[in-house]
Enzyme design. Sequence first.
Site, PDB file in Angstrom:
ATOM      1  CB  CYS A  13      -0.923   0.152   1.175  1.00  0.00           C
ATOM      2  SG  CYS A  13      -1.902  -1.512   1.489  1.00  0.00           S
ATOM      3  CB  ALA A  52      -7.092  -5.354  -1.577  1.00  0.00           C
ATOM      4  CG  ASP A  87      -0.633  -8.627   6.468  1.00  0.00           C
ATOM      5  OD1 ASP A  87      -1.478  -8.053   5.982  1.00  0.00           O
ATOM      6  OD2 ASP A  87       0.554  -8.531   6.156  1.00  0.00           O
ATOM      7  CB  SER A 142      11.912  -9.944  -7.745  1.00  0.00           C
ATOM      8  OG  SER A 142      12.982  -9.404  -8.277  1.00  0.00           O
TER       9      SER A 142
END
Length: 613
Positions: A2, A52, A102, A377
Amino acid sequence: MCGITGWVSFDRDLRAEAATLDAMTETMACRGPDDRGTWAEGPAGLGHRRLAIIDLPGGRQPMTADTPHGTVALVYSGEAYNFTELRRELSGRGHRFTTDSDTEVVLRGYLEWGDALAERLNGMYAFAVWDGRADKLVMVRDRMGIKPFYYHPTSDGVLFGSEPKAILANPLARRRVRLDGLRELFTMIKAPGHAVWDGMREVEPGTVVTVDRSGVHRRAYWELRTRPHTDDRDATVARVRSLLDDIVRRQLVADVPRCTLLSGGLDSSAMTALAARQLAEHGEKVRSFAVDFLGQAENFVADELRGTPDTPFVHDVARTAGTDHQDIVLDAHALADPDVRAKVIRARDLPAGLGDMDASLYLLFKAIREHSTVALSGESADEVFGGYLQFFDEEARSADTFPWLVRFGRDFGEDAEVLRPDLTKALDLESYVADGYRTAVSDIRRLDGESDFEYRMRQICPLHLTRFVRILLDRKDRASMAVGLEVRVPFCDHRLVEYVYNTPWALKSFDGREKSLLREATADLIPKSVYDRVKSPYPSTQDPAYAAALQEQARDLLARSGHPVFDLVDRERVRRAAHRDTPVSTQAARRGLERTLDLALWMDLYTPEISLD
């Protein structure tokens, strides 16, 4: 994943500053396209934009908890990969949860342990807690600096945000860059805490910053520590594999589509193969994506940096691991597009000067976002396992400076330098780098009985982990979050970093090659072509049409005689590069044009006040 922002002002009631808080929050819209929220109470205001990933309906922010002594409010960015275990422990301590996110685990964890929660988290995160019980703001950043986090002290509090643009949206922050900020722009090192913009700081990785009425207080909760390594080769390889299995399993958890970034190098191939095997246990296929350039595989020309094109190796891995693979093929027009350059600069808030490598990363992430919301990654494996050429270059590793600067100087040389001579003299980058280097190596402890060579390699590894990888992590985060894509970096798990850091160089390169431990730990998963492949950096286009487009754009810039970029850049150098009869042929000359165009566009977009005092 976010975008967070906020403002603490102990001398005012921020409920009356809703418009400013909204403006700060909206600068984070790309980081959080799914939802927004603000909260203000007395001296504190928090803003959040949400992407989200876990518990799509239940993780709204800012998230608050009312206590008998005041409200505790949280804005959180990132992922805690051990939130399930923490939730179980907190439930056993009497906490009750209303969501599966979380975020709520982090909030409840703070209520239980205060800022000591930081030591318990495994993940990538940047979060801020307004603790109304004590009228203080607590800011926490992950150990490796995967998630960005900036703050700007004011006369009566602080401004903060995931990115500088959130802070710059507040009238209290000036868009000013002084000499030290320019020094940071023009050296390929990341000074801890430095944010380029005057008055702004980074929350350093592994650090808690607390702001109360008495001022700003910092506490490091994690750092690399030198410890003896007692495992033999086989046990070390087994431990690396065990850690990687656990890390990838944790980082595949998401309630949205996920994928991997695949370059055909050892790092991304190993990570993709691990993910493919784990998802196959549940009857799923992993999606993989790679960047490529139009005609590059067929017309590739080897140079000192890149000996082979990526695509054949990418396809070998995709076949071996059984991924659902897609190449994202880019042409010179897209890479040189000024609109793309503008998006990259807005994403980073700074003119990075990496040109087509920044543009291609942004365009790759934009294309991936049409299919997935989370990507894994291979970033940081070179720093952790010792994969760069400078680790094996005698001149680079024996130099009394950052080893990668020796390589860059050799590979790019003076053709990449574009600054005016008077500014070059004022910046005195040689002294700035030397001071930064001395600071960086001063606290690296030598083990008893460690040879001079092993100690030197022990120094080189944390130099990369604290002064180099943070540049790449920031680049990755900004480019991905600019399109609302969460990129996770398994090789930055602090357990792996700590373990491999303390393995002697003789173990890290036991077969005389780079990343020996990683290669051996995943040898059963990767094709032989990748097992034998020599390290190749992130790809760059070789299409002469790209360089020609840069020249044309530079000529247009030169026609704008009063442009402020020429207060920094040597006009004559730019003119020579832009008016050559043939397209610029060297990476160095091309990079000089890219740097100039980035600087000019940054000045157009941000109108920074450049102060050379």
